[in-house]
Write a protein that holds these residues in place. Structure first.
Motif, PDB file in Angstrom:
ATOM      1  N   LEU A 100       0.833  -1.205   0.000  1.00 56.17           N
ATOM      2  CA  LEU A 100       0.000   0.000   0.000  1.00 56.17           C
ATOM      3  C   LEU A 100       0.864   1.250   0.000  1.00 56.17           C
ATOM      4  N   ARG A 101       1.871   1.238   0.842  1.00 60.19           N
ATOM      5  CA  ARG A 101       2.752   2.406   0.942  1.00 60.19           C
ATOM      6  C   ARG A 101       3.443   2.673  -0.397  1.00 60.19           C
ATOM      7  N   GLY A 102       3.921   1.600  -1.034  1.00 55.67           N
ATOM      8  CA  GLY A 102       4.587   1.767  -2.315  1.00 55.67           C
ATOM      9  C   GLY A 102       3.667   2.254  -3.413  1.00 55.67           C
ATOM     10  N   ALA A 103       2.385   1.925  -3.303  1.00 62.07           N
ATOM     11  CA  ALA A 103       1.411   2.358  -4.310  1.00 62.07           C
ATOM     12  C   ALA A 103       0.887   3.762  -4.048  1.00 62.07           C
ATOM     13  N   GLY A 104       1.298   4.360  -2.921  1.00 62.25           N
ATOM     14  CA  GLY A 104       0.843   5.712  -2.618  1.00 62.25           C
ATOM     15  C   GLY A 104      -0.546   5.777  -2.025  1.00 62.25           C
ATOM     16  N   ILE A 105      -0.981   4.682  -1.427  1.00 61.84           N
ATOM     17  CA  ILE A 105      -2.314   4.610  -0.823  1.00 61.84           C
ATOM     18  C   ILE A 105      -2.162   4.764   0.687  1.00 61.84           C
ATOM     19  N   ASP A 106      -2.905   5.705   1.266  1.00 62.87           N
ATOM     20  CA  ASP A 106      -2.847   5.905   2.709  1.00 62.87           C
ATOM     21  C   ASP A 106      -3.697   4.849   3.415  1.00 62.87           C
ATOM     22  N   LEU A 107      -3.239   4.445   4.595  1.00 62.71           N
ATOM     23  CA  LEU A 107      -3.940   3.433   5.388  1.00 62.71           C
ATOM     24  C   LEU A 107      -4.278   3.992   6.756  1.00 62.71           C
ATOM     25  N   VAL A 108      -5.515   3.776   7.175  1.00 64.98           N
ATOM     26  CA  VAL A 108      -5.936   4.051   8.538  1.00 64.98           C
ATOM     27  C   VAL A 108      -6.494   2.756   9.110  1.00 64.98           C
ATOM     28  N   ARG A 109      -6.001   2.379  10.274  1.00 72.37           N
ATOM     29  CA  ARG A 109      -6.503   1.171  10.933  1.00 72.37           C
ATOM     30  C   ARG A 109      -7.603   1.560  11.926  1.00 72.37           C
ATOM     31  N   GLY A 110      -8.671   0.767  11.916  1.00 73.97           N
ATOM     32  CA  GLY A 110      -9.764   1.024  12.836  1.00 73.97           C
ATOM     33  C   GLY A 110     -11.092   0.691  12.189  1.00 73.97           C
ATOM     34  N   HIS A 111     -12.143   0.789  12.994  1.00 73.67           N
ATOM     35  CA  HIS A 111     -13.479   0.475  12.496  1.00 73.67           C
ATOM     36  C   HIS A 111     -14.097   1.718  11.863  1.00 73.67           C
ATOM     37  N   ALA A 112     -14.526   1.595  10.616  1.00 72.07           N
ATOM     38  CA  ALA A 112     -15.095   2.712   9.876  1.00 72.07           C
ATOM     39  C   ALA A 112     -16.618   2.713   9.975  1.00 72.07           C
ATOM     40  N   THR A 113     -17.180   3.891  10.124  1.00 70.76           N
ATOM     41  CA  THR A 113     -18.631   4.053  10.043  1.00 70.76           C
ATOM     42  C   THR A 113     -18.936   5.237   9.145  1.00 70.76           C
ATOM     43  N   ILE A 114     -19.935   5.073   8.316  1.00 74.11           N
ATOM     44  CA  ILE A 114     -20.372   6.171   7.460  1.00 74.11           C
ATOM     45  C   ILE A 114     -21.106   7.186   8.334  1.00 74.11           C
ATOM     46  N   ALA A 115     -20.678   8.443   8.267  1.00 69.43           N
ATOM     47  CA  ALA A 115     -21.203   9.483   9.153  1.00 69.43           C
ATOM     48  C   ALA A 115     -22.011  10.522   8.403  1.00 69.43           C
ATOM     49  N   GLY A 116     -22.474  10.181   7.218  1.00 68.43           N
ATOM     50  CA  GLY A 116     -23.212  11.121   6.387  1.00 68.43           C
ATOM     51  C   GLY A 116     -22.681  11.095   4.973  1.00 68.43           C
ATOM     52  N   GLU A 117     -23.196  11.971   4.133  1.00 69.58           N
ATOM     53  CA  GLU A 117     -22.801  11.978   2.725  1.00 69.58           C
ATOM     54  C   GLU A 117     -21.303  12.225   2.566  1.00 69.58           C
ATOM     55  N   ARG A 118     -20.615  11.253   1.949  1.00 69.60           N
ATOM     56  CA  ARG A 118     -19.181  11.333   1.644  1.00 69.60           C
ATOM     57  C   ARG A 118     -18.311  11.416   2.902  1.00 69.60           C
ATOM     58  N   ARG A 119     -18.852  11.061   4.044  1.00 67.56           N
ATOM     59  CA  ARG A 119     -18.121  11.198   5.299  1.00 67.56           C
ATOM     60  C   ARG A 119     -17.976   9.833   5.967  1.00 67.56           C
ATOM     61  N   VAL A 120     -16.757   9.539   6.441  1.00 72.55           N
ATOM     62  CA  VAL A 120     -16.470   8.270   7.106  1.00 72.55           C
ATOM     63  C   VAL A 120     -15.708   8.563   8.389  1.00 72.55           C
ATOM     64  N   ALA A 121     -16.196   8.021   9.505  1.00 72.16           N
ATOM     65  CA  ALA A 121     -15.567   8.259  10.804  1.00 72.16           C
ATOM     66  C   ALA A 121     -14.781   7.029  11.248  1.00 72.16           C
ATOM     67  N   VAL A 122     -13.594   7.279  11.808  1.00 74.40           N
ATOM     68  CA  VAL A 122     -12.754   6.229  12.384  1.00 74.40           C
ATOM     69  C   VAL A 122     -12.198   6.745  13.700  1.00 74.40           C
ATOM     70  N   ASP A 123     -12.613   6.133  14.792  1.00 72.44           N
ATOM     71  CA  ASP A 123     -12.091   6.505  16.119  1.00 72.44           C
ATOM     72  C   ASP A 123     -12.162   8.007  16.372  1.00 72.44           C
ATOM     73  N   GLY A 124     -13.295   8.602  16.023  1.00 71.93           N
ATOM     74  CA  GLY A 124     -13.507  10.016  16.314  1.00 71.93           C
ATOM     75  C   GLY A 124     -13.033  10.981  15.255  1.00 71.93           C
ATOM     76  N   THR A 125     -12.247  10.510  14.307  1.00 74.71           N
ATOM     77  CA  THR A 125     -11.800  11.360  13.203  1.00 74.71           C
ATOM     78  C   THR A 125     -12.706  11.147  12.006  1.00 74.71           C
ATOM     79  N   VAL A 126     -13.160  12.228  11.401  1.00 71.31           N
ATOM     80  CA  VAL A 126     -14.041  12.135  10.240  1.00 71.31           C
ATOM     81  C   VAL A 126     -13.242  12.451   8.981  1.00 71.31           C
ATOM     82  N   TYR A 127     -13.306  11.549   8.023  1.00 75.17           N
ATOM     83  CA  TYR A 127     -12.635  11.714   6.728  1.00 75.17           C
ATOM     84  C   TYR A 127     -13.691  11.995   5.665  1.00 75.17           C
ATOM     85  N   THR A 128     -13.363  12.876   4.736  1.00 71.51           N
ATOM     86  CA  THR A 128     -14.307  13.279   3.697  1.00 71.51           C
ATOM     87  C   THR A 128     -13.784  12.859   2.327  1.00 71.51           C
ATOM     88  N   ALA A 129     -14.683  12.335   1.502  1.00 72.37           N
ATOM     89  CA  ALA A 129     -14.328  11.910   0.142  1.00 72.37           C
ATOM     90  C   ALA A 129     -14.878  12.915  -0.865  1.00 72.37           C
TER      91      ALA A 129
END
Length: 463
Positions: A100-129
């Motif tokens: 993954l690292r060599g391909a330039g893909i970022d990794l986050v470990r943890g349980h993901a939950t969809i938190a709304g449109e284009r939003r994904v939460a992992v351990d309290g941090t919300v990521y937006t697509a």
């Protein structure tokens, strides 16, 4: 510098999610992949890879024993388990993370939950697509509600493929692919196996496939019981008693439940976007979830075809179409286009690594008739092909092709016999390519190989 905004967020880093991420990153989109367990997923550590390694040693011995003059030897169970451990990298995902690292893909470990449109939460941090969220969380084993079952701590498929100590006796509940393959594997490893199936084996496949596999399992010493259901379980002093209703009972040191799959969507936060947790995610052929322009689902979770290779096929289409849509480019979504998973409908290849093997692609006779096709079914005794007799003394098998009489192309092909998995890709090309029977006559099989069955099937059809 950390970021919480990406073009694409992929939930699930199994082979399917990895392929989506690889395509979107290669297409120039920043991509985050989220994984709660091991990068590489079920297939790499608990399913496809370890199960086939567990099967291979005994399979090789049986193959050698079917050639007169060969001393087949014995199976070293401890060495087999060590070999399995090596293929799953001792359940370490360091190599996958490095990829993954060599391909330039970022990794986050943890349980993901969809938190709304284009939003994904992992351990309290919300990521937006910015462009897409892709669900590639796969499926899990179904645990049926049978009295006492949970109390006996039954195995599921993961437990069976990661086994450390082979039980003396094993009861398997379920006659599908997992049940059949694990019955084959553990019989080869020395367990006394009882396989319980409410109906015949391998129900969705051609009926003769299940019949021949049942006969093969019995030759391996498996007690195959069809038409019976487990009605209760009890463990006393390390021994599990499985009640079979009016059919008595059976005892074993361990029970494996292999009765189906459920989607891993229960705790995914789907309710935040109006979907039901625990449901399969329905998609169009570009793998976009119905009703959304930003949400995709690939692999088992969409219930189109619960096979790793088919999920990876979907992943390639989904990754490429996300890139195309992000660039406002052409979307090739006509059947068999670059951005669709057309093969999911009527051209899915599958191998059951039993003894004999089953290899199939496309529609069975029943499925073709149910779909309204005007068909002709052609069967041939695979063991009568010269190459089959050379391959193994007493080779037993069968081949079937299902022909669309209107177009004179193949709708489906099934092979049953030793090592027939090696015949499957030619059949898949014929089905997917809709190769006319008249042209197939010119695809000359080499002599003496088992592939000569193609000539025999065509000759039979022409009579």
């Amino acid at each position: 510098m950390s970021t919480t905004e990406y073009d694409v967020i992929v939930i699930g880093a199994g082979p399917v999610g990895e392929n989506v991420a690889d395509r979107t990153r290669a297409g120039g989109l920043s991509t985050l992949i989220i994984e709660a367990e091991l990068v590489g997923g079920d297939c790499s550590y608990w399913a496809c890879v370890p199960s086939k390694v567990l099967l291979r040693g005994a399979s090789a011995l049986r193959a050698a024993g079917r050639v007169d003059g060969v001393d087949a030897g014995t199976l070293d169970v401890a060495a087999t388990l060590r070999r399995r451990d090596s293929f799953v990298s001792e359940w370490s995902d360091d190599g996958q993370v490095e990829w993954l690292r060599g391909a330039g893909i970022d990794l986050v470990r943890g349980h993901a939950t969809i938190a709304g449109e284009r939003r994904v939460a992992v351990d309290g941090t919300v990521y937006t697509a910015r462009q897409a969220v892709v669900v590639a969380t796969g499926s899990a084993a179904l645990m049926p509600d049978i009295p006492g079952l949970a109390d006996v701590q039954p195995w599921q498929s993961r437990d069976a493929t990661s086994v450390k100590d082979v039980p003396a006796r094993l009861v398997i509940v379920g006659g599908g692919v997992v049940g059949v393959e694990m019955a084959t594997a553990f019989a080869g490893l020395g367990s006394r196996v009882t396989l319980l199936a409410r109906t015949g084996l391998l129900g969705p496949m051609e009926p003769f496939a299940g019949e021949l596999v049942a006969a093969g399992l019995k030759e391996l010493g498996v007690d195959v019981r069809t038409g019976v259901s487990a009605s209760g379980f009890e463990r006393v002093d390390g021994v599990v008693t499985v009640q079979l209703g009016d059919a008595g009972s059976v005892e074993a040191e361990q029970v494996l439940v292999a009765t189906g799959r459920v989607p891993r969507t229960t705790d995914l936060g789907l309710d935040s976007i109006g979907l039901n947790g625990g449901d399969w995610l329905t998609t169009d052929d570009t793998l976009r979830v119905d009703g959304f322009d930003w949400l995709y689902a690939t692999g088992d979770v969409n219930h189109r075809a619960l096979l790793t290779h088919q999920g990876k096929y979907q992943a390639r289409a989904a990754g490429d179409v996300i890139v195309a849509r992000a660039a406002a480019g052409e979307v090739q979504n006509a059947p068999w286009g670059r951005h669709v998973a057309t093969a999911d409908h009527e051209a899915v290849p599958q191998v059951v690594f039993s003894d004999p093997e089953v290899a199939s692609v496309g529609l069975t006779e029943r499925a073709a008739r149910d779909a309204g096709y005007d068909i002709r079914v052609v069967d041939y005794d695979l063991g009568s092909v010269s190459g089959a007799g050379i391959h193994a003394d007493g080779f037993t098998g069968r081949a079937r092709m299902v022909v669309d009489e209107k177009r004179r192309v193949l709708l489906g092909v099934t092979f049953v016999g030793p090592d027939v998995s090696e015949l499957l890709q030619a059949a898949t090309v014929a089905v997917v390519g809709e190769v006319p029977l008249e042209r197939l006559w010119h695809a000359v099989p080499a002599f003496p190989t088992i592939n000569e069955v193609w000539l025999r099937l065509l000759e039979t059809y022409g009579r």
